[in-house]
Design a protein around this motif. Structure first.
Motif, short mmCIF file in Angstrom:
data_model
loop_
_atom_site.label_atom_id
_atom_site.label_comp_id
_atom_site.label_asym_id
_atom_site.label_seq_id
_atom_site.Cartn_x
_atom_site.Cartn_y
_atom_site.Cartn_z
N ASP A 59 0.81 -1.20 0.00
CA ASP A 59 0.00 0.00 0.00
C ASP A 59 0.86 1.27 0.00
O ASP A 59 0.53 2.23 -0.67
N GLU A 60 1.95 1.24 0.77
CA GLU A 60 2.83 2.40 0.82
C GLU A 60 3.50 2.62 -0.53
O GLU A 60 3.63 3.77 -0.98
N LEU A 61 3.88 1.52 -1.19
CA LEU A 61 4.50 1.62 -2.51
C LEU A 61 3.51 2.18 -3.54
O LEU A 61 3.88 3.00 -4.38
N ASN A 62 2.25 1.76 -3.43
CA ASN A 62 1.22 2.30 -4.33
C ASN A 62 1.02 3.79 -4.10
O ASN A 62 0.86 4.55 -5.05
N SER A 63 1.06 4.21 -2.85
CA SER A 63 0.93 5.64 -2.54
C SER A 63 2.04 6.45 -3.17
O SER A 63 1.81 7.53 -3.71
N VAL A 64 3.25 5.91 -3.12
CA VAL A 64 4.40 6.59 -3.73
C VAL A 64 4.21 6.66 -5.24
O VAL A 64 4.47 7.71 -5.86
N LEU A 65 3.73 5.57 -5.83
CA LEU A 65 3.47 5.56 -7.28
C LEU A 65 2.47 6.65 -7.64
O LEU A 65 2.70 7.43 -8.57
N TYR A 66 1.35 6.71 -6.90
CA TYR A 66 0.33 7.72 -7.21
C TYR A 66 0.86 9.14 -7.06
O TYR A 66 0.59 10.00 -7.90
N VAL A 67 1.63 9.40 -6.01
CA VAL A 67 2.19 10.74 -5.80
C VAL A 67 3.15 11.10 -6.94
O VAL A 67 3.08 12.19 -7.51
N ALA A 68 4.03 10.15 -7.29
CA ALA A 68 5.00 10.41 -8.37
C ALA A 68 4.29 10.67 -9.69
O ALA A 68 4.62 11.62 -10.42
N VAL A 69 3.31 9.84 -10.01
CA VAL A 69 2.60 9.99 -11.28
C VAL A 69 1.78 11.28 -11.29
O VAL A 69 1.72 11.97 -12.31
N ASP A 70 1.18 11.62 -10.17
CA ASP A 70 0.43 12.89 -10.11
C ASP A 70 1.35 14.08 -10.36
O ASP A 70 0.98 15.03 -11.06
N LEU A 71 2.57 14.03 -9.81
CA LEU A 71 3.54 15.12 -10.06
C LEU A 71 3.96 15.15 -11.52
O LEU A 71 4.06 16.23 -12.13
N ILE A 72 4.20 13.99 -12.09
CA ILE A 72 4.56 13.91 -13.52
C ILE A 72 3.44 14.50 -14.37
O ILE A 72 3.68 15.26 -15.31
N ASN A 73 2.20 14.16 -14.04
CA ASN A 73 1.07 14.62 -14.83
C ASN A 73 0.84 16.13 -14.70
O ASN A 73 0.31 16.76 -15.61
N ARG A 74 1.25 16.70 -13.58
CA ARG A 74 1.17 18.16 -13.44
C ARG A 74 2.09 18.85 -14.43
O ARG A 74 1.77 19.90 -14.96
N ILE A 75 3.26 18.25 -14.65
CA ILE A 75 4.19 18.78 -15.64
C ILE A 75 3.58 18.64 -17.03
O ILE A 75 3.62 19.55 -17.83
N GLY A 76 3.02 17.48 -17.30
CA GLY A 76 2.28 17.24 -18.55
C GLY A 76 3.13 16.78 -19.70
O GLY A 76 4.36 16.92 -19.71
N SER A 77 2.46 16.23 -20.67
CA SER A 77 3.14 15.67 -21.83
C SER A 77 3.73 16.75 -22.73
O SER A 77 4.76 16.53 -23.38
N ASP A 78 3.11 17.92 -22.77
CA ASP A 78 3.62 19.00 -23.63
C ASP A 78 5.00 19.49 -23.18
O ASP A 78 5.79 19.97 -24.00
#
Length: 159
Positions: free
Chosen positions: A1-20
């Motif tokens: 569960d803790e590893l999943n939380s880290v994944l979600y946080v990391a991906v959310d930060l990546i998505n804030r930057i965005g693909s552009d």
């Protein structure tokens, strides 16, 4: 569960930057893959709205020729998008249809489109039962299990 939380946080930060803002093809592929993992995990929770968000962000990181160059990743992201848009109360029906069409247009074989076809049949059953039945019969035939309905009196079945 803790590893999943880290994944979600990391991906959310990546998505804030965005693909552009991510020009590197290698990074884009990595970020698409991370979104795919997050989306798959979100479906299992189930958090369909979150899964849709991860799938759509992942799709935005794919390259223009994604179905040729990143087939498995593309298929996974599009399948996650289809399932999550269908299952979420907040699901975007227009986007759902676009994602279903993309899978049908690019799937290499029936087994690759099977999960999407199941969602498509469920969607059809809500508005056009005869078309959903025809699609179901076609799917059974593709699976090598044809079902012959000749001579069945459906009116008697309803009674």
């Amino acid at each position: 569960d803790e590893l999943n939380s880290v994944l979600y946080v990391a991906v959310d930060l990546i998505n804030r930057i965005g693909s552009d803002a991510t020009p590197s093809p290698k990074e884009r592929a990595l970020f698409a893959g991370l979104n795919s993992r997050a989306g798959s995990k979100a479906i299992k929770v189930p958090d369909f709205a979150g899964a849709a968000k991860y799938a759509e962000n992942g799709i935005s990181f794919l390259n223009v020729n994604c179905w040729e160059e990143q087939y498995e990743l593309s298929l996974g992201l599009f399948e996650t998008a289809v399932l999550s848009h269908f299952s979420s109360l907040e699901g975007d029906r227009d986007r759902l249809t676009q994602r279903i069409d993309a899978v049908f247009d690019h799937a290499k074989d029936f087994s690759d489109e099977f999960n999407t076809r199941c969602v498509w049949i469920k969607l059809l059953s809500m508005t056009d039962l005869s078309k959903a039945t025809a699609e179901s019969l076609n799917a059974l035939e593709q699976l090598g299990e044809p079902l012959d309905l000749t001579g069945i009196d459906f009116a008697a079945c309803r009674d």
